[in-house]
Write a protein that holds these residues in place. Structure first.
Motif, PDB file in Angstrom:
ATOM      1  N   GLY A 100       0.781  -1.222   0.000  1.00  0.00           N
ATOM      2  CA  GLY A 100       0.000   0.000   0.000  1.00  0.00           C
ATOM      3  C   GLY A 100       0.813   1.272   0.000  1.00  0.00           C
ATOM      4  O   GLY A 100       0.272   2.352   0.278  1.00  0.00           O
ATOM      5  N   SER A 101       2.111   1.195  -0.338  1.00  0.00           N
ATOM      6  CA  SER A 101       2.957   2.381  -0.285  1.00  0.00           C
ATOM      7  C   SER A 101       2.599   3.401  -1.360  1.00  0.00           C
ATOM      8  O   SER A 101       2.872   4.584  -1.208  1.00  0.00           O
ATOM      9  CB  SER A 101       4.426   1.968  -0.446  1.00  0.00           C
ATOM     10  OG  SER A 101       4.612   1.285  -1.691  1.00  0.00           O
ATOM     11  N   GLY A 102       1.971   2.954  -2.440  1.00  0.00           N
ATOM     12  CA  GLY A 102       1.635   3.885  -3.500  1.00  0.00           C
ATOM     13  C   GLY A 102       0.223   4.424  -3.423  1.00  0.00           C
ATOM     14  O   GLY A 102      -0.207   5.154  -4.325  1.00  0.00           O
ATOM     15  N   LEU A 103      -0.506   4.120  -2.364  1.00  0.00           N
ATOM     16  CA  LEU A 103      -1.883   4.578  -2.237  1.00  0.00           C
ATOM     17  C   LEU A 103      -1.924   6.000  -1.698  1.00  0.00           C
ATOM     18  O   LEU A 103      -1.150   6.372  -0.815  1.00  0.00           O
ATOM     19  CB  LEU A 103      -2.665   3.650  -1.303  1.00  0.00           C
ATOM     20  CG  LEU A 103      -2.772   2.183  -1.742  1.00  0.00           C
ATOM     21  CD1 LEU A 103      -3.530   1.380  -0.697  1.00  0.00           C
ATOM     22  CD2 LEU A 103      -3.454   2.078  -3.096  1.00  0.00           C
ATOM     23  N   THR A 104      -2.818   6.810  -2.259  1.00  0.00           N
ATOM     24  CA  THR A 104      -2.962   8.201  -1.833  1.00  0.00           C
ATOM     25  C   THR A 104      -4.427   8.484  -1.530  1.00  0.00           C
ATOM     26  O   THR A 104      -5.321   7.729  -1.911  1.00  0.00           O
ATOM     27  CB  THR A 104      -2.477   9.163  -2.929  1.00  0.00           C
ATOM     28  OG1 THR A 104      -3.235   8.932  -4.125  1.00  0.00           O
ATOM     29  CG2 THR A 104      -1.000   8.954  -3.230  1.00  0.00           C
ATOM     30  N   ASN A 105      -4.648   9.609  -0.827  1.00  0.00           N
ATOM     31  CA  ASN A 105      -5.997  10.084  -0.496  1.00  0.00           C
ATOM     32  C   ASN A 105      -6.822   9.021   0.231  1.00  0.00           C
ATOM     33  O   ASN A 105      -7.969   8.752  -0.097  1.00  0.00           O
ATOM     34  CB  ASN A 105      -6.736  10.537  -1.761  1.00  0.00           C
ATOM     35  CG  ASN A 105      -6.052  11.713  -2.434  1.00  0.00           C
ATOM     36  OD1 ASN A 105      -5.483  12.561  -1.757  1.00  0.00           O
ATOM     37  ND2 ASN A 105      -6.093  11.747  -3.750  1.00  0.00           N
TER      38      ASN A 105
END
Length: 195
Positions: free
Chosen positions: A147-152
């Protein structure tokens, strides 16, 4: 009445009616009301072939210098079925549309697009060279990855939540108790010892 035998070419200037069976090797025009049996096949070199009714084919092969076209025009919804086996459609691109002509599934050669909606379809799922793009809410029984690239991403919990590390930037309001294993750090250097 009786048997007529022709040993050479015969020309008839008007219609010829035959109640029985006629056997011939070569003929230019055939207008038959009943059943025609062609033992060595039928070759249509020009003009096309128009068939009204049900046609049963064990195999259909289309030969063309370009991509051949199969077009079905009916007063109802057409269908293509493969019985007792798999159905394969191989083409540089294809699409499936509903009765209004709107896309349901589209393959462009580089991407597959899945549409949702009967009157104004919207692309909900699309493949790209780097992965998959989903538009809208994605619901799954589970998600995997770091989940390191998840935003908002917001956190809204009504029960007990456990985090290995929680970093909060900005103002946070807690309506209940905060439990920590050892120290609770506030700012960069100030720590509050917990009993």
């Amino acid at each position: 009445q009786g048997v007529s035998e022709f040993n050479a070419a015969a020309t008839f200037n008007s219609s010829v009616s035959i109640a029985g069976t006629i056997t011939y090797d070569d003929v230019t025009n055939v207008d038959s009301v009943g059943l025609i049996t062609a033992r060595s096949g039928v070759r249509v070199s020009a003009g096309g072939l128009t068939v009204t009714g049900v046609s049963t084919l064990t195999q259909l092969t289309l030969n063309s210098d370009s991509f051949p076209t199969i077009e079905m025009t009916t007063s109802s919804t057409p269908s293509i079925r493969a019985l007792n086996g798999d159905f394969q459609l191989r083409a540089p691109g294809f699409d499936l549309k509903n009765q209004n002509g709107h896309f349901g599934l589209e393959y462009t050669g580089s991407a597959i697009k899945l549409y949702q909606g009967a009157t104004s379809p919207t692309v909900r799922l699309e493949t790209t060279s780097s992965g998959l793009v989903a538009t809208g809410i994605v619901t799954a029984t589970s998600f995997s990855g770091d989940g390191s690239g998840l935003t908002n991403i917001g956190i809204d919990t009504t029960g007990t939540s456990t985090f290995n590390q929680l970093k909060v930037t900005g103002v946070s309001t807690f309506s209940g108790n905060i439990a920590a294993g050892s120290n609770l750090f506030v700012g960069y250097s100030t720590s509050i010892p917990l009993a």
